[in-house]
Design an enzyme around this catalytic site. Sequence first.
Site, PDB file in Angstrom:
ATOM      1  N   SER A   1      -7.994   7.826   4.742  1.00 15.33           N
ATOM      2  CA  SER A   1      -7.178   6.618   4.665  1.00 15.33           C
ATOM      3  C   SER A   1      -8.060   5.422   4.317  1.00 15.33           C
ATOM      4  CB  SER A   1      -6.418   6.425   5.980  1.00 15.33           C
ATOM      5  OG  SER A   1      -5.398   5.471   5.845  1.00 15.33           O
TER       6      SER A   1
ATOM      7  N   GLU B   1      -0.475  14.367  -1.440  1.00 18.69           N
ATOM      8  CA  GLU B   1      -1.224  13.231  -1.972  1.00 18.69           C
ATOM      9  C   GLU B   1      -2.145  13.572  -3.136  1.00 18.69           C
ATOM     10  OE1 GLU B   1      -1.532  10.401   2.005  1.00 18.69           O
ATOM     11  OE2 GLU B   1      -3.279  11.581   1.447  1.00 18.69           O
TER      12      GLU B   1
ATOM     13  N   HIS C   1      -0.551  12.824   5.117  1.00 18.61           N
ATOM     14  CA  HIS C   1      -1.732  11.961   5.103  1.00 18.61           C
ATOM     15  C   HIS C   1      -2.749  12.419   6.151  1.00 18.61           C
ATOM     16  CE1 HIS C   1      -3.852   8.333   4.055  1.00 18.61           C
ATOM     17  NE2 HIS C   1      -3.821   7.871   5.292  1.00 18.61           N
TER      18      HIS C   1
END
EC number: 3.4.-.-
Length: 695
Positions: A527, A610, A638
Amino acid sequence: MRSSKIRCPGAIRVGTLVTAFGCLPHVAFAAAREAPPVTPEVLVRLADIGTMSASETTPLLSLSPDGRYVAFQVRQADPVTNLNVFRMVVKATDGATDAIDVDVGGEYLFWTIPSWGYARNAPSGANLTIQPRWSPSGTHLAYLRQDQGRVRVWRASVKGEGASPVIEDAYDIEDVQWLDDNTLIYSGRPGFVEAEAEIEREGRRGWVYDERFHPLTGARPRVLEPISIVYQVLDLKTGTRRAATPTEVARLREKPDPLRAMVGRTTFSVSRTDPQNINAPTTLVARRGEGEPVRCDEEACQNITRMWGDETANVLYFLRREGWASNEMALYRMPADALKPVRIWHATGLLQGCERQAKRLICAQESALQPRRLVTLNLTSGQMSPLYDPNPDLSRYRLPKVERLTLRNRNGIEVFSDLVLPPDYQLGTRLPLVIVQYSSRGFLRGGTGDENPILPLATAGFAVLSFHSPRSEASYQRFTSPIAQSKAEYSNWRNRWNILHTLEDLIDDLDRRGVIDPARVGLTGLSDGATTVHFGLINSHRFAAAVTSSCCTDSFTASVMNGPRISGALKAYGIETDQADDGPFWAATSFVVNASRLDTPLLIQSADEEYLGALPGFTALQQARKPVELIIYPNEHHVKWQPAHRLAVYNRTIDWFRFWLMDQSDPAPDKAAQYDRWRALRALRQKSPSPTPAP
């Protein structure tokens, strides 16, 4: 399940070192060298109370009406079955009896909330914290549980006599509370189901690509706000349902304010010293009856995170963060009629979800080498005692050594992080360093997102820096809105430079001490931490290998993959989503325009949700013949939630750094293909021209 009987309120401190044997009985010291190491398999199977993303105010625990019992949910991963096992646990607060599992089962329930105008955001991968509700008589619990994709309300006997679903509807239940022993009020959003059905019907004709899409998380429109919440009341005896009254709705919606407490006629709350400045310190305010608010001027009255009033003793208790870079937590007691707080406990670990029970707090507690457990904290003496440990066997393992680091970075900002060294580390030995980001409060497990196994990395012979991101320079300045501050932080990537400079300062400090080999430094991140990896590889020459859990920080990901709704919102915060990769904004972070000047071996371990955002940067690196590998994990988000994937990520991360920083390989036959690929990358790297030095 038996509760822990080990009396170890905290690890033993020797100077600034937390010994590996802080929670071992004295008889175990002689055998400590023979204790088994903490492996990835051990780490991935540790049980968790609540969710990995819990904060001080996350409601992890629920006290019975008489205060004699506490209820909570425990999750434990099994990488062999690839399942997470959930247990609803009841424990006597006096510790006299063993804990009872009143329910075992249920599926992984993702934490999702409305955001960016979507009625429900894409799952982050973190599980929802389930706080059970006690019936008024204290005989049953009501709580949310998901089975076969449907979230229902379950009821369990607190004596372990059984559990069963009691509320099921055509939509997912989102909250529940008792009105009396035979009546429950619950809420949900049936309109969400209807909106999803309409999207399905629309799909027969084809979807129009518009602001409903978030391509990074799927090729399907998302439901937009507003979706109304519906409140229903169920009579458990008759099974009849009806719409809730406004008074009943208020009962369900009422949540305790962690920053407000009453002691007699005095109301205590927290407010900023400058209401127009979002970065102004928060401080305690007292108001007696209808009188004027009185502000506490003591430093100890700032940065309060929780408070409780005790009318019997005419005392206010509160928790706050304090110390260098606010790296400690502290508990204070203050007479209600005198704003003079007295500290009764402090530590560098974490207290979470605390509930007050008479003269004690019952909290989830963790520290560098102690996973989350339940403790009691005496409100008079400050003495901490263990109440329930879901991982009592961890004390038999040989744990690394941990040192809390503090420094002031080159920008004048206070910083703290943790240095983790192998159990048998010899002073003066220089080790390869792996940096794990970007929070270092509590148990040192795997960093933010739990993908980079700190203790097994140290056991494998690395020095590990558990890095805690510093406050931004802008956070010390006056801003009237988060948007204004964000624009300042993204201007010339000001905050990212602050983070990178802090990392370099810590590396230099460890180099001066002779602890690390500065030529063998690895960097990891998920992240925001992944953004630091991308930025660091482009703008620094310090990193010899890297692992990132998502990729990449470039125009394509920010604009195209985020879709029109989020990309427009990001621009308001200072992210130039309409600028090309070769423009001045993205030049500092984009692999697309910097691939030719990079040479650091990079492993990308991406969720399938992703990975499309990684392809432009990954392809640019491949075409420039750079050492890069992309691993894609199916049905992931995520933050990876599947135990088998977490274990695979743990092991591959260790293997990658052993290969590039230690020149070591695992001889396991099932890893032969992996090392064939990596040796090819090494050969490719040796043939590549020297990279352009970082500025």
